[in-house]
Motif scaffolding. Structure first.
Motif, PDB file in Angstrom:
ATOM      1  N   TYR A  97       0.828  -1.206   0.000  1.00  0.00           N
ATOM      2  CA  TYR A  97       0.000   0.000   0.000  1.00  0.00           C
ATOM      3  C   TYR A  97       0.862   1.255   0.000  1.00  0.00           C
ATOM      4  O   TYR A  97       0.629   2.188  -0.785  1.00  0.00           O
ATOM      5  CB  TYR A  97      -0.912  -0.039   1.226  1.00  0.00           C
ATOM      6  N   ASN A  98       1.881   1.301   0.844  1.00  0.00           N
ATOM      7  CA  ASN A  98       2.749   2.476   0.910  1.00  0.00           C
ATOM      8  C   ASN A  98       3.552   2.670  -0.371  1.00  0.00           C
ATOM      9  O   ASN A  98       3.773   3.807  -0.803  1.00  0.00           O
ATOM     10  CB  ASN A  98       3.680   2.376   2.117  1.00  0.00           C
ATOM     11  N   LYS A  99       3.956   1.568  -0.982  1.00  0.00           N
ATOM     12  CA  LYS A  99       4.641   1.665  -2.270  1.00  0.00           C
ATOM     13  C   LYS A  99       3.690   2.222  -3.328  1.00  0.00           C
ATOM     14  O   LYS A  99       4.082   3.049  -4.168  1.00  0.00           O
ATOM     15  CB  LYS A  99       5.159   0.283  -2.690  1.00  0.00           C
ATOM     16  N   TRP A 100       2.429   1.776  -3.310  1.00  0.00           N
ATOM     17  CA  TRP A 100       1.417   2.287  -4.238  1.00  0.00           C
ATOM     18  C   TRP A 100       1.194   3.780  -4.007  1.00  0.00           C
ATOM     19  O   TRP A 100       1.099   4.557  -4.962  1.00  0.00           O
ATOM     20  CB  TRP A 100       0.118   1.508  -4.044  1.00  0.00           C
ATOM     21  N   LEU A 101       1.135   4.197  -2.732  1.00  0.00           N
ATOM     22  CA  LEU A 101       0.937   5.609  -2.404  1.00  0.00           C
ATOM     23  C   LEU A 101       2.059   6.476  -2.952  1.00  0.00           C
ATOM     24  O   LEU A 101       1.821   7.598  -3.420  1.00  0.00           O
ATOM     25  CB  LEU A 101       0.848   5.794  -0.885  1.00  0.00           C
ATOM     26  N   GLN A 102       3.271   5.973  -2.895  1.00  0.00           N
ATOM     27  CA  GLN A 102       4.407   6.739  -3.427  1.00  0.00           C
ATOM     28  C   GLN A 102       4.225   7.036  -4.910  1.00  0.00           C
ATOM     29  O   GLN A 102       4.658   8.080  -5.405  1.00  0.00           O
ATOM     30  CB  GLN A 102       5.708   5.969  -3.197  1.00  0.00           C
ATOM     31  N   GLY A 103       3.555   6.133  -5.609  1.00  0.00           N
ATOM     32  CA  GLY A 103       3.330   6.311  -7.037  1.00  0.00           C
ATOM     33  C   GLY A 103       2.230   7.303  -7.367  1.00  0.00           C
ATOM     34  O   GLY A 103       2.028   7.624  -8.549  1.00  0.00           O
ATOM     35  N   THR A 104       1.505   7.797  -6.347  1.00  0.00           N
ATOM     36  CA  THR A 104       0.424   8.751  -6.602  1.00  0.00           C
ATOM     37  C   THR A 104       0.924  10.188  -6.709  1.00  0.00           C
ATOM     38  O   THR A 104       0.189  11.070  -7.157  1.00  0.00           O
ATOM     39  CB  THR A 104      -0.647   8.699  -5.493  1.00  0.00           C
ATOM     40  N   LEU A 105       2.149  10.427  -6.297  1.00  0.00           N
ATOM     41  CA  LEU A 105       2.673  11.788  -6.288  1.00  0.00           C
ATOM     42  C   LEU A 105       2.663  12.376  -7.698  1.00  0.00           C
ATOM     43  O   LEU A 105       3.146  11.765  -8.655  1.00  0.00           O
ATOM     44  CB  LEU A 105       4.101  11.795  -5.734  1.00  0.00           C
ATOM     45  N   ASN A 106       2.100  13.567  -7.798  1.00  0.00           N
ATOM     46  CA  ASN A 106       2.006  14.297  -9.074  1.00  0.00           C
ATOM     47  C   ASN A 106       1.134  13.595 -10.110  1.00  0.00           C
ATOM     48  O   ASN A 106       1.212  13.882 -11.301  1.00  0.00           O
ATOM     49  CB  ASN A 106       3.404  14.557  -9.667  1.00  0.00           C
ATOM     50  N   LYS A 107       0.291  12.648  -9.661  1.00  0.00           N
ATOM     51  CA  LYS A 107      -0.674  11.998 -10.546  1.00  0.00           C
ATOM     52  C   LYS A 107      -2.064  12.561 -10.268  1.00  0.00           C
ATOM     53  O   LYS A 107      -2.317  13.109  -9.190  1.00  0.00           O
ATOM     54  CB  LYS A 107      -0.688  10.481 -10.310  1.00  0.00           C
ATOM     55  N   LYS A 108      -2.968  12.433 -11.225  1.00  0.00           N
ATOM     56  CA  LYS A 108      -4.361  12.800 -10.985  1.00  0.00           C
ATOM     57  C   LYS A 108      -4.963  11.742 -10.066  1.00  0.00           C
ATOM     58  O   LYS A 108      -5.299  10.640 -10.503  1.00  0.00           O
ATOM     59  CB  LYS A 108      -5.136  12.871 -12.294  1.00  0.00           C
TER      60      LYS A 108
END
Length: 241
Positions: free
Chosen positions: A157-168
């Motif tokens: 989950y935390n790895k997935w959250l890191q990928g949300t940065l600067n995404k819609k």
């Protein structure tokens, strides 16, 4: 509001979903209580069965709505129903545990095990082969809580959250009260504050308030979780016909 939300879903790169206590079959019962069903009258059992079906329908509606999107679900509920739904378990994290997983405080050789069928209905006991004591539900409000049951998914989950940065990013909080603020409500608000491309929807039948700091990128929907999801699913399906 629902049609606008569907447009937000369609245009979002990633979707973060938080599910709280309004969508729990155990709420407001104590999930660590091993005889949770032992003394219930038949009428109460029937009410529970109706609520269980309603919550399962809620989760299945969510899966149908978000099936083609990159989403992750975090829930504070411990009733385990989300794992009986069609939602991919790889996309779920339940940091408060699950009553259908059992643990022994000695840490036994078996670690965390699945509760046998009928464990609650028949008021069964499972005995740890190491210490000879009864297993307990693997949930946060037991005196001892073995966190191994969710840590692998928490890291994912935390790895997935890191990928949300600067995404819609669309953030959808459903049915959360104030009992677990540090897991969904406050972290979600912080995520949206940091990510200027994020938008937040708070769905709640009792506490749908919008925070002043996010008033330009946050909206509330006053609705019960199952009714909200079914309405959103119906509108989505009508648009696809």
């Amino acid at each position: 509001m629902y049609r606008e939300l569907l447009e937000k879903i369609e245009e979002s790169d990633m979707i973060l979903i938080g599910v709280g206590e309004e969508a729990s079959v155990l709420h407001p019962l104590n999930p660590g209580q091993k005889n949770i069903k032992e003394d219930w009258e038949e009428e109460i059992r029937q009410i529970e069965a109706i609520k269980r079906d309603k919550i399962l329908s809620f989760y299945n509606s969510l899966e149908q709505i978000f099936e083609k999107k990159n989403y992750f679900v975090i829930t504070t509920n411990v009733d385990g129903l989300i794992y009986e739904s069609r939602i991919n378990p790889v996309r779920i994290v339940a940091p408060c545990g699950n009553v259908f997983k059992l643990q022994c405080r000695c840490g036994g050789t078996e670690g965390i095990i699945d509760a046998p069928e009928g464990y609650y209905e028949k008021n069964q006991n499972c005995i740890c082969p190491k210490c000879g004591k009864a297993y307990e539900p693997n949930v946060y409000n037991e005196e001892y809580y073995n966190e191994d049951g969710y840590l692998k998914q928490w890291n994912l989950y935390n790895k997935w959250l890191q990928g949300t940065l600067n995404k819609k990013l669309l953030v959808l909080e459903i049915g959360c009260d104030f009992s677990m603020l540090s897991i969904i409500r406050l972290p979600f608000e912080k995520i949206v504050m940091i990510n200027q491309k994020a938008f937040y929807y708070r769905v709640n039948d009792r506490f749908p308030q919008v925070t002043a700091e996010l008033k330009d990128r946050m909206k509330s929907i006053k609705a019960e979780p199952a009714e909200f999801a079914k309405e959103l699913e119906n509108i989505k399906n009508s648009r696809e016909i």
